[in-house]
Write an enzyme that holds these catalytic residues in place. Structure first.
Site, short mmCIF file in Angstrom:
data_model
loop_
_atom_site.label_atom_id
_atom_site.label_comp_id
_atom_site.label_asym_id
_atom_site.label_seq_id
_atom_site.Cartn_x
_atom_site.Cartn_y
_atom_site.Cartn_z
N SER A 62 1.41 13.63 1.87
CA SER A 62 2.68 12.84 1.54
C SER A 62 3.37 11.52 0.97
CB SER A 62 3.91 13.47 2.69
OG SER A 62 4.23 15.06 2.61
N LYS A 65 4.21 11.47 -2.04
CA LYS A 65 5.93 11.60 -2.94
C LYS A 65 6.42 9.98 -3.31
CE LYS A 65 7.44 15.20 0.02
NZ LYS A 65 5.93 15.38 0.92
N SER A 245 10.88 13.04 3.55
CA SER A 245 9.49 14.12 3.39
C SER A 245 9.79 16.05 2.35
CB SER A 245 8.24 13.76 4.27
OG SER A 245 7.16 14.04 3.34
#
Length: 410
Positions: A62, A65, A245
């Site tokens: 993640s 991102k 997230s």
């Protein structure tokens, strides 16, 4: 350009030899496995302070991102909102036109919220008033979701990613990120668009407008708009993605970047658009690959150096600085709320987490005990079986040492 929160521009840099020794010890720790990349740089000057295999592309999870947030702010602009509208194509025929807002409220919108800023009840109020003025009490409802294209579920996701609620099918019209109940990872509606359309039809019925049927169809050109609601601005959506997230919101944001660039609003379009925007920032994306816009799918590759390069460019650009500032704060909020509960990193580390089977990552900023802001990225993508606890402990201990703790690794 000012340094980060709590940082001092005249504070001394940490001793590179000491930090390099800490990095070397962390990389050698068995809990992080055999493939680890680390980069630590000075935010002000970009000077490399410590590193280990910085240029090797690895699975970022993640932390990818960060790139999606930067691309969204660059391409769309921080003040852009996402519109959900209703158009009338003919008497008794209306179309609900999805714009890519996956955080619609089922009721009235909340002007202070990000998730739920725009409300379907408000849209129904406007629609019912317009229809009543025209003497219409019965409509056929169409749903136009043409802003997004391609599959709604990535082939790089595990089936359990959807069934366990880690992500929803990526459609451009969703109520509360397609959650079936209010918790972080609940089951998601199998068809978020039709679910949202059903909620809207019910709301119209409560306002005296009978909906005779609902079907997917594109709104014809020239159809008159009779109602519209606006999402939270992109800056707030990007902050939501970084702090929670949320995979679904990140995927929607990536597709909006693609559409703005004239690319298809699909997985492929989003990943191409994000990397193209990052490259336009002057960052070398050699070896980089994105399988999706959230880091959930297998196959993404970013080096620790590329993650830090993106963070540093963002930190020096007033229009992008919020990407660094809005990262979760250690020991306080978001995905770092339960980490760094003690030690010098608490409250002074802002970082994006990453967690996949076999991958643990962390990238962000840290203000040292001397008051210097450093940027860092740690990516371990061959962690041993046993889950996230061990790798996180090693990475968190390293970041504590960067902050000035000097605590031994576990």
């Amino acid at each position: 350009m000012p340094a980060g929160p709590g940082a001092a521009t005249d504070a001394p840099l940490p001793e590179p030899e000491e930090l390099q020794a800490a990095v070397d010890a962390a990389v050698a720790h068995p809990w992080v496995g055999t493939s680890v990349g680390v980069v630590v740089v000075d935010q002000l000057t970009g000077e490399l302070v410590a590193a280990a295999s910085p240029d090797v592309p690895r699975e970022p999870a993640s932390t990818a991102k960060i790139l999606t947030a930067v691309a969204a702010l660059r391409t769309l602009g921080p003040d852009r909102t996402v519109e959900t509208a209703v158009v009338q194509e003919a008497p008794g025929r209306i179309v609900l036109v999805a714009g890519g807002d996956v955080m619609l409220a089922a009721g009235a919108g909340d002007p202070t919220a990000t998730n739920g800023r725009a409300g379907l009840a408000d849209l129904a109020d406007q629609t019912a008033r317009a229809l009543a003025l025209a003497g219409t009490t019965e409509v056929a409802l169409g749903v136009d979701e043409s802003v997004f294209s391609g599959p709604a579920v990535s082939p790089g996701w595990f089936p359990t990613d959807v069934s366990l609620g880690f992500v929803a099918p990526v459609t451009p019209l969703q109520v509360n990120i397609a959650k079936t109940r209010e918790e972080p990872y609940p089951p998601r509606h199998a068809d978020p668009t039709l679910h949202a359309a059903g909620v809207f039809a019910t709301l119209l019925g409560e306002r005296g407008i009978t909906v005779t049927g609902t079907e997917r169809r594109d709104a014809p050109e020239g159809a008159g708009r009779i109602a519209a609601v606006q999402s939270a601005p992109v800056r707030d959506i990007a902050e939501y993605v970084l702090r929670t997230s949320d995979n679904t919101v990140s995927e929607a944001l990536g597709r909006l970047v693609a559409v703005e660039q004239g690319l298809p609003g699909s997985f492929e379009g989003a990943t191409r658009a994000i990397l193209a925007e990052v490259e336009r920032l002057g960052i070398d994306v050699t070896g980089a690959a994105l399988a999706d816009a959230s880091g959930l799918a297998a196959g993404s590759l970013l080096s620790s150096q590329q993650l830090v390069d993106v963070l540093r460019v963002a930190s020096l650009d007033p229009a992008l600085r919020t990407v660094v500032v809005d990262l979760p704060v250690a020991g306080w909020e978001g995905t770092l709320g339960d980490r760094f509960a003690e030690g010098p990193g608490r409250g002074l580390v802002r970082a994006k987490t990453g967690s996949l089977t076999g991958t643990t990552s962390l990238a962000g900023s840290v203000v040292t005990v001397q008051g210097r802001e450093l940027l860092f990225a740690v990516v371990a993508d061959e962690t041993p079986p046993g889950g996230q606890l061990g790798p996180r402990r090693v990475i968190d201990a390293l970041v504590q040492q960067i902050a000035g703790c000097g605590c031994p690794l576990p």
